[in-house]
Design a protein around this motif. Structure first.
Motif, PDB file in Angstrom:
ATOM      1  N   PHE A  14      51.705 -53.753 128.545  1.00 35.31           N
ATOM      2  CA  PHE A  14      50.519 -54.291 128.894  1.00 35.31           C
ATOM      3  C   PHE A  14      50.207 -55.205 128.250  1.00 35.31           C
ATOM      4  CE2 PHE A  14      46.086 -54.734 128.132  1.00 35.31           C
ATOM      5  CZ  PHE A  14      45.450 -54.685 129.443  1.00 35.31           C
ATOM      6  N   PHE A  15      50.139 -55.494 126.899  1.00 35.21           N
ATOM      7  CA  PHE A  15      49.719 -56.745 125.989  1.00 35.21           C
ATOM      8  C   PHE A  15      51.079 -57.762 126.364  1.00 35.21           C
ATOM      9  CE2 PHE A  15      47.052 -53.583 124.187  1.00 35.21           C
ATOM     10  CZ  PHE A  15      45.845 -54.264 124.060  1.00 35.21           C
ATOM     11  N   SER A  52      39.422 -59.238 125.194  1.00 35.19           N
ATOM     12  CA  SER A  52      39.031 -59.171 126.460  1.00 35.19           C
ATOM     13  C   SER A  52      40.041 -58.422 127.442  1.00 35.19           C
ATOM     14  CB  SER A  52      38.988 -60.787 127.114  1.00 35.19           C
ATOM     15  OG  SER A  52      40.366 -61.338 127.188  1.00 35.19           O
ATOM     16  N   TYR A  53      41.378 -58.344 127.105  1.00 37.30           N
ATOM     17  CA  TYR A  53      42.231 -57.551 127.630  1.00 37.30           C
ATOM     18  C   TYR A  53      42.023 -55.949 127.395  1.00 37.30           C
ATOM     19  CZ  TYR A  53      45.277 -61.469 127.255  1.00 37.30           C
ATOM     20  OH  TYR A  53      45.514 -62.987 127.459  1.00 37.30           O
ATOM     21  N   ILE A  54      41.374 -55.600 126.014  1.00 33.30           N
ATOM     22  CA  ILE A  54      41.111 -54.075 125.965  1.00 33.30           C
ATOM     23  C   ILE A  54      39.908 -53.807 126.875  1.00 33.30           C
ATOM     24  CG2 ILE A  54      40.117 -52.630 124.257  1.00 33.30           C
ATOM     25  CD1 ILE A  54      42.114 -54.069 122.318  1.00 33.30           C
ATOM     26  N   ARG A  55      39.103 -54.615 126.992  1.00 31.35           N
ATOM     27  CA  ARG A  55      37.626 -54.327 127.625  1.00 31.35           C
ATOM     28  C   ARG A  55      38.076 -54.125 129.486  1.00 31.35           C
ATOM     29  NH1 ARG A  55      35.356 -57.159 123.395  1.00 31.35           N
ATOM     30  NH2 ARG A  55      35.735 -59.065 124.372  1.00 31.35           N
ATOM     31  N   SER A  56      39.223 -54.609 129.921  1.00 31.42           N
ATOM     32  CA  SER A  56      39.575 -54.635 131.330  1.00 31.42           C
ATOM     33  C   SER A  56      39.540 -53.260 131.766  1.00 31.42           C
ATOM     34  CB  SER A  56      40.859 -55.414 131.488  1.00 31.42           C
ATOM     35  OG  SER A  56      42.064 -54.626 130.970  1.00 31.42           O
ATOM     36  N   GLU A  58      41.617 -52.280 133.909  1.00 34.12           N
ATOM     37  CA  GLU A  58      43.094 -51.914 133.776  1.00 34.12           C
ATOM     38  C   GLU A  58      43.616 -51.019 132.721  1.00 34.12           C
ATOM     39  OE1 GLU A  58      47.718 -53.982 134.101  1.00 34.12           O
ATOM     40  OE2 GLU A  58      45.889 -55.449 134.113  1.00 34.12           O
ATOM     41  N   PHE A  59      43.058 -51.839 131.503  1.00 32.28           N
ATOM     42  CA  PHE A  59      43.293 -50.926 130.051  1.00 32.28           C
ATOM     43  C   PHE A  59      42.672 -49.870 129.958  1.00 32.28           C
ATOM     44  CE2 PHE A  59      42.682 -50.029 125.536  1.00 32.28           C
ATOM     45  CZ  PHE A  59      44.069 -50.266 125.240  1.00 32.28           C
ATOM     46  N   GLU A  60      41.261 -49.748 130.461  1.00 31.94           N
ATOM     47  CA  GLU A  60      40.499 -48.768 130.123  1.00 31.94           C
ATOM     48  C   GLU A  60      41.086 -47.459 131.136  1.00 31.94           C
ATOM     49  OE1 GLU A  60      35.552 -47.941 130.394  1.00 31.94           O
ATOM     50  OE2 GLU A  60      36.463 -49.924 130.299  1.00 31.94           O
ATOM     51  N   ILE A  61      41.501 -47.732 132.323  1.00 27.83           N
ATOM     52  CA  ILE A  61      42.007 -46.384 132.652  1.00 27.83           C
ATOM     53  C   ILE A  61      43.205 -45.856 131.960  1.00 27.83           C
ATOM     54  CG2 ILE A  61      43.396 -45.817 134.996  1.00 27.83           C
ATOM     55  CD1 ILE A  61      41.619 -47.933 136.378  1.00 27.83           C
ATOM     56  N   LEU A  62      44.066 -46.833 131.534  1.00 29.46           N
ATOM     57  CA  LEU A  62      45.264 -46.297 130.935  1.00 29.46           C
ATOM     58  C   LEU A  62      44.938 -45.513 129.489  1.00 29.46           C
ATOM     59  CD1 LEU A  62      48.406 -46.656 130.280  1.00 29.46           C
ATOM     60  CD2 LEU A  62      48.037 -48.974 129.387  1.00 29.46           C
ATOM     61  N   TRP A  63      43.966 -46.494 129.012  1.00 22.97           N
ATOM     62  CA  TRP A  63      43.284 -45.702 127.784  1.00 22.97           C
ATOM     63  C   TRP A  63      42.697 -44.410 127.924  1.00 22.97           C
ATOM     64  CZ3 TRP A  63      44.480 -46.250 122.790  1.00 22.97           C
ATOM     65  CH2 TRP A  63      43.707 -45.522 121.823  1.00 22.97           C
ATOM     66  N   ASN A  64      42.031 -44.152 128.906  1.00 22.24           N
ATOM     67  CA  ASN A  64      41.219 -42.853 129.201  1.00 22.24           C
ATOM     68  C   ASN A  64      42.216 -41.765 129.411  1.00 22.24           C
ATOM     69  OD1 ASN A  64      38.933 -43.899 128.717  1.00 22.24           O
ATOM     70  ND2 ASN A  64      38.379 -44.190 130.681  1.00 22.24           N
ATOM     71  N   LYS A  84      35.024 -45.719 121.753  1.00 18.80           N
ATOM     72  CA  LYS A  84      35.259 -45.881 123.474  1.00 18.80           C
ATOM     73  C   LYS A  84      36.480 -46.514 123.906  1.00 18.80           C
ATOM     74  CE  LYS A  84      33.138 -47.828 127.494  1.00 18.80           C
ATOM     75  NZ  LYS A  84      31.969 -48.694 128.013  1.00 18.80           N
ATOM     76  N   LEU A  85      36.656 -47.629 122.758  1.00 20.29           N
ATOM     77  CA  LEU A  85      37.678 -48.603 123.032  1.00 20.29           C
ATOM     78  C   LEU A  85      38.445 -48.545 121.719  1.00 20.29           C
ATOM     79  CD1 LEU A  85      36.822 -51.111 125.714  1.00 20.29           C
ATOM     80  CD2 LEU A  85      38.610 -49.253 126.068  1.00 20.29           C
ATOM     81  N   PRO A  86      39.945 -48.905 121.542  1.00 21.48           N
ATOM     82  CA  PRO A  86      40.308 -48.960 120.125  1.00 21.48           C
ATOM     83  C   PRO A  86      40.048 -50.241 119.536  1.00 21.48           C
ATOM     84  CG  PRO A  86      41.979 -49.286 121.984  1.00 21.48           C
ATOM     85  CD  PRO A  86      40.877 -48.801 122.673  1.00 21.48           C
ATOM     86  N   SER A  87      40.361 -50.452 118.275  1.00 25.05           N
ATOM     87  CA  SER A  87      40.339 -51.674 117.732  1.00 25.05           C
ATOM     88  C   SER A  87      41.885 -52.333 117.634  1.00 25.05           C
ATOM     89  CB  SER A  87      39.937 -51.625 116.065  1.00 25.05           C
ATOM     90  OG  SER A  87      38.759 -51.249 115.988  1.00 25.05           O
ATOM     91  N   ILE A  88      42.114 -53.414 117.401  1.00 28.89           N
ATOM     92  CA  ILE A  88      43.479 -54.180 117.567  1.00 28.89           C
ATOM     93  C   ILE A  88      43.711 -55.005 116.483  1.00 28.89           C
ATOM     94  CG2 ILE A  88      42.770 -56.215 119.179  1.00 28.89           C
ATOM     95  CD1 ILE A  88      45.674 -55.663 120.169  1.00 28.89           C
ATOM     96  N   LYS A  89      44.850 -55.018 115.715  1.00 29.58           N
ATOM     97  CA  LYS A  89      44.986 -55.483 114.570  1.00 29.58           C
ATOM     98  C   LYS A  89      46.378 -56.402 114.729  1.00 29.58           C
ATOM     99  CE  LYS A  89      41.901 -53.738 112.189  1.00 29.58           C
ATOM    100  NZ  LYS A  89      41.411 -52.513 112.626  1.00 29.58           N
ATOM    101  N   VAL A  90      46.315 -57.756 114.377  1.00 26.91           N
ATOM    102  CA  VAL A  90      47.457 -58.323 114.394  1.00 26.91           C
ATOM    103  C   VAL A  90      48.069 -58.760 112.936  1.00 26.91           C
ATOM    104  CG1 VAL A  90      48.558 -60.480 115.159  1.00 26.91           C
ATOM    105  CG2 VAL A  90      47.041 -59.479 116.553  1.00 26.91           C
TER     106      VAL A  90
END
Length: 196
Positions: A14-15, A52-56, A58-64, A84-90
């Motif tokens: 996805f990413f 912005s990708y995480i809040r899409s 498309e991602f939300e369906i995959l995540w749920n 509700k949605l994960p945090s992302i770290k780079v």
């Protein structure tokens, strides 16, 4: 340590499709630069793009679907309370981040971020990890690197155990990971929450 089906829940793909780069090579295409007095790791424009990708949708369906099929059984409850949605770290090579004054950012979520004791932390890398780019977690009084492969993730007590990353990432590869917290409805205790 837990494993999941990376074909069914292919967060990495996805990413990579959104960013048009192999995640380990993220640093070759994107720059993360912090001002010395940055308050948080997300004080960088690249995080606006990532979130912005995480809040899409498309991602939300995959995540749920992942939460229903993988996380609910781990928390062993028909009802759960979850971020509700994960945090992302780079964490790219030669990463300094906003803690240039020390060698690492080891901490507990309870003392630094006021997270309650009933929460469980989950950490899910989207790349292969090594001792330089991974998360370190306290085990038996010693902080140890969590060497995971894509398709693996850990749960741990982030409120009580010291954890964090090494400041100077000597790895040749960027580590990108998702983290989130949750608990069963039975463990949720509103009286332990604060205004902080």
């Amino acid at each position: 340590l837990h494993k999941y089906d990376i074909e069914k829940y292919n967060f990495r793909k996805f990413f990579e499709e959104k960013l048009d780069v192999l995640l380990e090579n993220f640093h070759n295409n994107y720059t993360i630069e912090y001002e010395y007095n940055a308050k948080h790791h997300t004080d960088n424009p690249i995080y606006d793009k990532l979130y912005s990708y995480i809040r899409s949708s498309e991602f939300e369906i995959l995540w749920n679907d992942f939460i229903q099929d993988v996380i609910k059984p781990i928390l062993n409850s028909e009802e759960i309370v979850l971020q509700k949605l994960p945090s992302i770290k780079v964490h790219p090579p030669k990463y300094v981040g906003n803690f240039a004054d020390r060698d690492n950012n080891f901490h507990t979520d309870g003392e630094k971020y006021w997270h309650p004791k009933f929460e469980t932390n989950f950490w899910l890398p989207l790349t292969e990890t090594d001792k330089w780019n991974t998360l370190w977690v306290e085990e038996d009084g010693e902080t140890k690197p969590q060497i995971l492969s894509y398709g693996e993730f850990i749960e741990f007590d982030g409120q009580g155990r010291s954890h964090g990353t090494i400041n100077n990432n000597k790895s040749k590869h960027t580590r990108i990971s998702l983290d989130f917290r949750g608990c069963s409805i039975e463990d949720y205790d509103e009286t332990m929450l604060t205004d902080e």
